[in-house]
Scaffold this motif. Structure first.
Motif, PDB file in Angstrom:
ATOM      1  N   HIS A 114     -54.924  -8.253 -45.822  1.00  0.00           N
ATOM      2  CA  HIS A 114     -56.160  -9.033 -45.919  1.00  0.00           C
ATOM      3  C   HIS A 114     -56.831  -8.810 -47.269  1.00  0.00           C
ATOM      4  N   GLU A 115     -56.829  -7.559 -47.723  1.00  0.00           N
ATOM      5  CA  GLU A 115     -57.518  -7.222 -48.967  1.00  0.00           C
ATOM      6  C   GLU A 115     -56.939  -5.926 -49.523  1.00  0.00           C
ATOM      7  N   LEU A 116     -56.868  -5.863 -50.848  1.00  0.00           N
ATOM      8  CA  LEU A 116     -56.454  -4.630 -51.520  1.00  0.00           C
ATOM      9  C   LEU A 116     -57.670  -4.043 -52.220  1.00  0.00           C
ATOM     10  N   LYS A 117     -58.029  -2.828 -51.843  1.00  0.00           N
ATOM     11  CA  LYS A 117     -59.117  -2.099 -52.511  1.00  0.00           C
ATOM     12  C   LYS A 117     -58.469  -0.937 -53.254  1.00  0.00           C
ATOM     13  N   LEU A 118     -57.778  -1.280 -54.304  1.00  0.00           N
ATOM     14  CA  LEU A 118     -56.971  -0.285 -55.005  1.00  0.00           C
ATOM     15  C   LEU A 118     -57.823   0.793 -55.676  1.00  0.00           C
ATOM     16  N   GLU A 119     -59.039   0.449 -56.079  1.00  0.00           N
ATOM     17  CA  GLU A 119     -59.911   1.457 -56.699  1.00  0.00           C
ATOM     18  C   GLU A 119     -60.271   2.564 -55.716  1.00  0.00           C
ATOM     19  N   ASP A 120     -60.256   2.224 -54.407  1.00  0.00           N
ATOM     20  CA  ASP A 120     -60.530   3.217 -53.366  1.00  0.00           C
ATOM     21  C   ASP A 120     -59.254   3.710 -52.690  1.00  0.00           C
ATOM     22  N   ASN A 121     -58.103   3.220 -53.160  1.00  0.00           N
ATOM     23  CA  ASN A 121     -56.802   3.582 -52.602  1.00  0.00           C
ATOM     24  C   ASN A 121     -56.697   3.159 -51.125  1.00  0.00           C
ATOM     25  N   ILE A 122     -57.230   1.971 -50.847  1.00  0.00           N
ATOM     26  CA  ILE A 122     -57.267   1.447 -49.476  1.00  0.00           C
ATOM     27  C   ILE A 122     -56.714   0.025 -49.466  1.00  0.00           C
ATOM     28  N   MET A 123     -56.026  -0.279 -48.389  1.00  0.00           N
ATOM     29  CA  MET A 123     -55.556  -1.634 -48.143  1.00  0.00           C
ATOM     30  C   MET A 123     -56.096  -2.036 -46.773  1.00  0.00           C
ATOM     31  N   VAL A 124     -56.692  -3.220 -46.687  1.00  0.00           N
ATOM     32  CA  VAL A 124     -57.211  -3.718 -45.422  1.00  0.00           C
ATOM     33  C   VAL A 124     -56.170  -4.669 -44.845  1.00  0.00           C
ATOM     34  N   LEU A 125     -55.702  -4.339 -43.637  1.00  0.00           N
ATOM     35  CA  LEU A 125     -54.686  -5.140 -42.975  1.00  0.00           C
ATOM     36  C   LEU A 125     -55.316  -5.952 -41.850  1.00  0.00           C
ATOM     37  N   LYS A 126     -54.800  -7.140 -41.636  1.00  0.00           N
ATOM     38  CA  LYS A 126     -55.233  -7.974 -40.512  1.00  0.00           C
ATOM     39  C   LYS A 126     -54.132  -7.879 -39.464  1.00  0.00           C
ATOM     40  N   LEU A 127     -54.395  -7.052 -38.442  1.00  0.00           N
ATOM     41  CA  LEU A 127     -53.390  -6.791 -37.415  1.00  0.00           C
ATOM     42  C   LEU A 127     -53.747  -7.480 -36.111  1.00  0.00           C
ATOM     43  N   PRO A 128     -52.720  -7.961 -35.390  1.00  0.00           N
ATOM     44  CA  PRO A 128     -53.000  -8.535 -34.069  1.00  0.00           C
ATOM     45  C   PRO A 128     -53.438  -7.442 -33.108  1.00  0.00           C
ATOM     46  N   THR A 129     -54.333  -7.797 -32.206  1.00  0.00           N
ATOM     47  CA  THR A 129     -54.773  -6.839 -31.191  1.00  0.00           C
ATOM     48  C   THR A 129     -53.860  -6.937 -29.984  1.00  0.00           C
ATOM     49  N   THR A 130     -54.038  -6.015 -29.042  1.00  0.00           N
ATOM     50  CA  THR A 130     -53.179  -6.005 -27.857  1.00  0.00           C
ATOM     51  C   THR A 130     -53.333  -7.284 -27.053  1.00  0.00           C
ATOM     52  N   GLU A 131     -54.530  -7.865 -27.008  1.00  0.00           N
ATOM     53  CA  GLU A 131     -54.722  -9.114 -26.284  1.00  0.00           C
ATOM     54  C   GLU A 131     -53.861 -10.205 -26.887  1.00  0.00           C
ATOM     55  N   ASP A 132     -53.747 -10.203 -28.240  1.00  0.00           N
ATOM     56  CA  ASP A 132     -52.960 -11.219 -28.913  1.00  0.00           C
ATOM     57  C   ASP A 132     -51.486 -11.087 -28.545  1.00  0.00           C
ATOM     58  N   LEU A 133     -50.998  -9.864 -28.465  1.00  0.00           N
ATOM     59  CA  LEU A 133     -49.604  -9.656 -28.106  1.00  0.00           C
ATOM     60  C   LEU A 133     -49.329 -10.151 -26.696  1.00  0.00           C
ATOM     61  N   GLU A 134     -50.240  -9.865 -25.766  1.00  0.00           N
ATOM     62  CA  GLU A 134     -50.064 -10.315 -24.391  1.00  0.00           C
ATOM     63  C   GLU A 134     -50.113 -11.833 -24.321  1.00  0.00           C
ATOM     64  N   GLU A 135     -51.043 -12.458 -25.077  1.00  0.00           N
ATOM     65  CA  GLU A 135     -51.147 -13.910 -25.070  1.00  0.00           C
ATOM     66  C   GLU A 135     -49.900 -14.540 -25.668  1.00  0.00           C
TER      67      GLU A 135
END
Length: 190
Positions: A120-141
């Motif tokens: 979703h976003e790279l915050k390289l200055e903070d050494n962080i990457m923001v990921l957009k992950l499916p939730t468990t409800e999404d997997l079940e659906e």
């Protein structure tokens, strides 16, 4: 004679009547002020209770959010590790941050790379990457949708958008280490 039926006080002289009148007036004013102070205190108390209830609800949401993020990282550990490996290998090879952002954008928009789509976003200055992950409800659906195969693609896209969660992960840790850190934050907040 018309006021004989109403309650009244008889005084010996006019001066005593005036004194009694102003004493009663002062007592009424004092009682009214006391009532106003009590009402104001009750309103403050109610407002504080409402504020505390809102803060508790927000804290509960945050706690559940921490748990959901940790569970999402744990459930998608393989994809998270792949995303971490790709970004870390690009950084270790000396790729410029702007180039890395552009590569991720191209992979997402033109090649529809499933690992790049998680980013979703790279915050390289903070050494962080923001990921957009499916939730468990999404997997079940998704499982139910694949069995039924009655929904069209646009409906599936809307479900995916509504059932994803943004998870900040450290580029220095593995997926399992990130999940452990998030679970620790969840336990600390609980």
């Amino acid at each position: 004679q018309q006021h004989e039926a109403t309650p009244h006080v008889q005084c010996a002289n006019f001066g005593l009547a005036v004194t009694l009148f102003f004493q009663q007036l002062a007592a009424q004013k004092q009682a009214q002020k006391l009532k106003q102070v009590e009402q104001a205190a009750e309103q403050r108390y109610t407002k504080i209770q409402q504020d505390q209830a809102q803060r508790m609800a927000a804290l509960q949401r945050d706690i559940l959010g921490e748990q959901a993020r940790a569970m999402a990282v744990q459930q998608h550990a393989e994809q998270v590790d792949q995303a971490l490996a790709v970004v870390n290998s690009a950084l270790h090879s000396g790729m410029d941050w702007d180039q890395l952002h552009e590569v991720v954008r191209v992979e997402q928009e033109e090649h529809f790379n499933p690992i790049a789509l998680l980013i979703h976003e790279l915050k390289l200055e903070d050494n962080i990457m923001v990921l957009k992950l499916p939730t468990t409800e999404d997997l079940e659906e998704r499982g139910q949708e694949n069995d039924d195969e009655t929904d069209d693609e646009s409906h599936q896209e809307n479900d995916t958008e509504q059932t994803t969660i943004l998870v900040p992960v450290s580029l220095e840790e593995t997926a399992h280490a990130n999940a452990s850190r998030l679970f620790s934050q969840y336990r600390a907040a609980k």
